[in-house]
Design a protein around this motif. Structure first.
Motif, PDB file in Angstrom:
ATOM      1  N   LEU A   1      34.016 -50.434   8.910  1.00 54.34           N
ATOM      2  CA  LEU A   1      32.943 -51.428   8.961  1.00 54.34           C
ATOM      3  C   LEU A   1      31.649 -50.884   8.356  1.00 54.34           C
ATOM      4  O   LEU A   1      30.972 -51.576   7.588  1.00 54.34           O
ATOM      5  CB  LEU A   1      32.696 -51.845  10.408  1.00 54.34           C
ATOM      6  CG  LEU A   1      33.690 -52.821  11.042  1.00 54.34           C
ATOM      7  CD1 LEU A   1      33.381 -52.990  12.528  1.00 54.34           C
ATOM      8  CD2 LEU A   1      33.633 -54.170  10.343  1.00 54.34           C
ATOM      9  N   ALA A   2      31.299 -49.647   8.698  1.00 53.97           N
ATOM     10  CA  ALA A   2      30.065 -49.050   8.189  1.00 53.97           C
ATOM     11  C   ALA A   2      30.121 -48.882   6.671  1.00 53.97           C
ATOM     12  O   ALA A   2      29.158 -49.204   5.964  1.00 53.97           O
ATOM     13  CB  ALA A   2      29.809 -47.708   8.874  1.00 53.97           C
ATOM     14  N   LEU A   3      31.257 -48.374   6.163  1.00 52.54           N
ATOM     15  CA  LEU A   3      31.388 -48.190   4.717  1.00 52.54           C
ATOM     16  C   LEU A   3      31.342 -49.535   3.986  1.00 52.54           C
ATOM     17  O   LEU A   3      30.670 -49.668   2.948  1.00 52.54           O
ATOM     18  CB  LEU A   3      32.695 -47.462   4.402  1.00 52.54           C
ATOM     19  CG  LEU A   3      32.763 -45.986   4.799  1.00 52.54           C
ATOM     20  CD1 LEU A   3      34.160 -45.432   4.537  1.00 52.54           C
ATOM     21  CD2 LEU A   3      31.731 -45.175   4.029  1.00 52.54           C
ATOM     22  N   SER A   4      32.012 -50.540   4.517  1.00 53.83           N
ATOM     23  CA  SER A   4      32.036 -51.853   3.878  1.00 53.83           C
ATOM     24  C   SER A   4      30.640 -52.468   3.868  1.00 53.83           C
ATOM     25  O   SER A   4      30.201 -53.038   2.852  1.00 53.83           O
ATOM     26  CB  SER A   4      33.015 -52.779   4.589  1.00 53.83           C
ATOM     27  OG  SER A   4      34.325 -52.253   4.551  1.00 53.83           O
ATOM     28  N   ALA A   5      29.936 -52.367   4.992  1.00 51.66           N
ATOM     29  CA  ALA A   5      28.583 -52.914   5.058  1.00 51.66           C
ATOM     30  C   ALA A   5      27.659 -52.202   4.077  1.00 51.66           C
ATOM     31  O   ALA A   5      26.824 -52.847   3.405  1.00 51.66           O
ATOM     32  CB  ALA A   5      28.042 -52.790   6.482  1.00 51.66           C
ATOM     33  N   GLY A   6      27.798 -50.880   3.968  1.00 51.46           N
ATOM     34  CA  GLY A   6      26.974 -50.139   3.017  1.00 51.46           C
ATOM     35  C   GLY A   6      27.220 -50.548   1.583  1.00 51.46           C
ATOM     36  O   GLY A   6      26.275 -50.745   0.806  1.00 51.46           O
ATOM     37  N   VAL A   7      28.484 -50.702   1.199  1.00 52.20           N
ATOM     38  CA  VAL A   7      28.812 -51.107  -0.173  1.00 52.20           C
ATOM     39  C   VAL A   7      28.288 -52.511  -0.467  1.00 52.20           C
ATOM     40  O   VAL A   7      27.713 -52.772  -1.531  1.00 52.20           O
ATOM     41  CB  VAL A   7      30.338 -51.041  -0.392  1.00 52.20           C
ATOM     42  CG1 VAL A   7      30.719 -51.659  -1.737  1.00 52.20           C
ATOM     43  CG2 VAL A   7      30.822 -49.599  -0.340  1.00 52.20           C
ATOM     44  N   MET A   8      28.455 -53.427   0.473  1.00 48.59           N
ATOM     45  CA  MET A   8      28.022 -54.814   0.233  1.00 48.59           C
ATOM     46  C   MET A   8      26.509 -54.916   0.103  1.00 48.59           C
ATOM     47  O   MET A   8      26.001 -55.587  -0.808  1.00 48.59           O
ATOM     48  CB  MET A   8      28.530 -55.712   1.363  1.00 48.59           C
ATOM     49  CG  MET A   8      30.031 -55.962   1.308  1.00 48.59           C
ATOM     50  SD  MET A   8      30.617 -57.185   2.500  1.00 48.59           S
ATOM     51  CE  MET A   8      30.514 -56.222   4.005  1.00 48.59           C
TER      52      MET A   8
END
Length: 384
Positions: free
Chosen positions: A363-370
Motif C-alpha cells: 500500500l505504501a509503495l503504491s501510494a508513493g508511486v501514484m
C-alpha cells in the motif's frame, strides 16, 4: 579512450543475489506455524527439484545483473520475479501436497534476498529509463493486476502466508478496510485542516512560527506514546458526553488512532503549503500585480496553482507515513493490518506477521508511486 565505468547496482545486487543462491535457505519447511523449521537451499529447490524454472530464473537473474541497457534489465528483472514467484508456489505445492494440515512451507531468507535484489534492479532500470508518469502508473497497475491474478489462481495455496490468509480470510477484508480508513481518512482530514492553516500562515510570521513549532513538537512524540496520551482525554470526553461514546469516540479504539494520525500529518501539510505559497519568485507576483490582479486574484490564480506541486508533495509524505503508522494503531484497539502483525508477534508466528506487513508495504509503495506521478504532472503543467 576512457574506460567504461563499472555498473555499481549490478555489482552490488549481483553479489547479494549470489549469496542468496549459495548461502541462504530458499524455503523453510515447518511442522507447524511456530516451530523454527528446516531450511532448504536455493540450489536444491531451484535446480535439483525444479530444473526448468530453476535454470530460467538463474539465466534471467544473470541477465538482469549483467545487462547495462535499462530496457533489457527491466524486462529480465520482471521475468525473473515472475519465475521466482512461480517457483515458490511450485516448490510449496510439491512439499505440502501430502503433508499434514498444520505443515507450513515458508519463504526463506534466500527468497527474500533474491526478491529484494530483483526489485532494486527493476527500480534502477525504471530510474534510468526516466519513464513518464503514465508509464509508471501503467507498470504499477499491470504488476498489481498480475499479482492479484496469481494469488487468486490457487498456485500459492500451500505457501505459509497464504495458509494464514485462508485461516483469516473473513477478518482480513475488515482489517484492510479499517487500515485504509485510518490512513487515507486521517490524511484527508489533515489536508482539510492543514491547507487552510497554511493559507492563514502565509504572510503572517507571527502566526507561522508558533504554529509550526507546536506541530514540530507533535512530530517528536513517538507514535505509541501519542496514542497513549490521547486515550485519557478521549475517555473523559466519552464519559462526560455519552453521545460521543455512541458515535464510537472513546479512550480505546478507532478515535485515538485516527486523531493521532491526523496530528502527525499536519506538519508536512502546513509546512509545504507555506513553502509552496512563499517560494514563488517575486518577479512573477509583481508581474501579476502589474497586470491589475488583486491580492485575492494573485493568490487564487498565481500562487495557488504554482504552489500545488509542493503541497501535493507534502501530502505524499504524510500518506506514506500514515500507512505505516496505522499499523501501530492495533495496540490501542484501532484495528487495521497491524492487528495481524502484533498477533503474530505475540504468537511467535512470523507468517501471521507477514500477512499484515506485506500488504502494508504494498500500500505504501503504491501510494508513493501514484502521488509521485501526480506531482510530476502538476510540475509539467506549471512549466508549460
Amino acid at each position: 579512450m576512457s574506460a567504461r565505468r563499472p555498473d555499481l547496482p549490478g555489482l552490488v545486487f549481483g553479489v547479494a543475489g549470489a549469496w542468496a543462491f549459495s548461502g541462504l535457505p530458499f524455503l523453510i519447511v515447518k511442522a507447524n506455524r511456530v516451530v523454527p523449521g528446516v531450511g532448504e537451499s536455493a540450489f536444491d529447490v531451484l535446480i535439483t527439484g525444479g530444473l526448468p524454472w530453476g535454470v530460467a530464473l538463474l539465466l534471467l537473474w544473470l541477465l538482469a545483473v549483467l545487462s547495462l541497457q535499462p530496457v533489457r534489465r527491466l524486462t529480465a528483472s520482471i521475468g525473473a520475479l515472475a519465475v521466482l514467484l512461480y517457483g515458490l508456489g511450485a516448490a510449496a505445492s510439491a512439499r505440502g501436497a501430502d503433508g499434514a494440515a498444520v505443515l507450513r512451507i515458508a519463504p526463506g531468507p534466500g527468497f527474500w534476498c533474491l526478491t529484494a535484489t530483483l526489485l532494486l534492479l527493476l527500480t534502477d532500470a525504471v530510474a534510468r529509463l526516466r519513464l513518464r508518469a503514465f508509464a509508471r502508473l501503467l507498470l504499477l497497475a499491470t504488476a498489481l493486476c498480475a499479482l492479484g491474478l496469481a494469488l487468486g489462481s490457487g498456485h500459492f495455496e500451500q505457501v505459509s502466508v497464504m495458509r494464514e490468509y485462508a485461516t483469516n480470510a473473513g477478518r482480513f477484508g475488515h482489517e484492510l478496510n479499517r487500515h485504509l480508513a485510518l490512513s487515507f481518512g486521517s490524511v484527508l482530514f489533515a489536508v482539510a485542516i492543514g491547507v487552510p492553516a497554511g493559507l492563514a500562515c502565509h504572510g503572517r510570521r507571527w502566526l507561522r512560527r508558533p504554529m509550526l513549532a507546536v506541530l514540530s513538537g507533535v512530530q517528536t512524540v513517538p507514535s505509541i506514546a501519542l496514542y497513549g496520551m490521547l486515550m485519557t482525554p478521549l475517555a473523559a470526553l466519552a464519559a462526560a458526553w455519552p453521545t460521543l461514546a455512541d458515535w464510537g469516540i472513546g479512550g480505546i479504539g478507532y478515535a485515538p488512532a485516527f486523531l493521532a494520525l491526523c496530528l502527525y500529518a499536519l506538519l508536512p501539510v502546513v509546512a509545504n503549503t507555506v513553502l509552496g505559497l512563499e517560494g514563488i519568485s517575486e518577479d512573477v507576483i509583481e508581474a501579476a500585480r502589474g497586470m491589475g490582479l488583486t491580492e485575492r486574484q494573485v493568490l487564487s490564480d498565481i500562487r495557488w496553482p504554482l504552489a500545488l506541486p509542493t503541497i501535493v508533495t507534502g501530502v505524499r509524505v504524510v500518506l506514506v507515513q500514515n500507512i505505516g503508522l496505522a499499523a501501530v494503531a492495533a495496540l490501542v484497539g484501532g484495528g487495521g493490518l497491524g492487528a495481524f502483525i502484533f498477533q503474530g508477534i505475540g504468537q511467535t508466528a512470523i507468517d501471521l506477521v507477514l500477512l499484515g506487513a506485506l500488504p502494508t508495504v504494498a500500500l505504501a509503495l503504491s501510494a508513493g508511486v501514484m502521488l509521485d506521478a501526480v506531482v510530476e504532472q502538476l510540475q509539467q503543467r506549471r512549466a508549460g
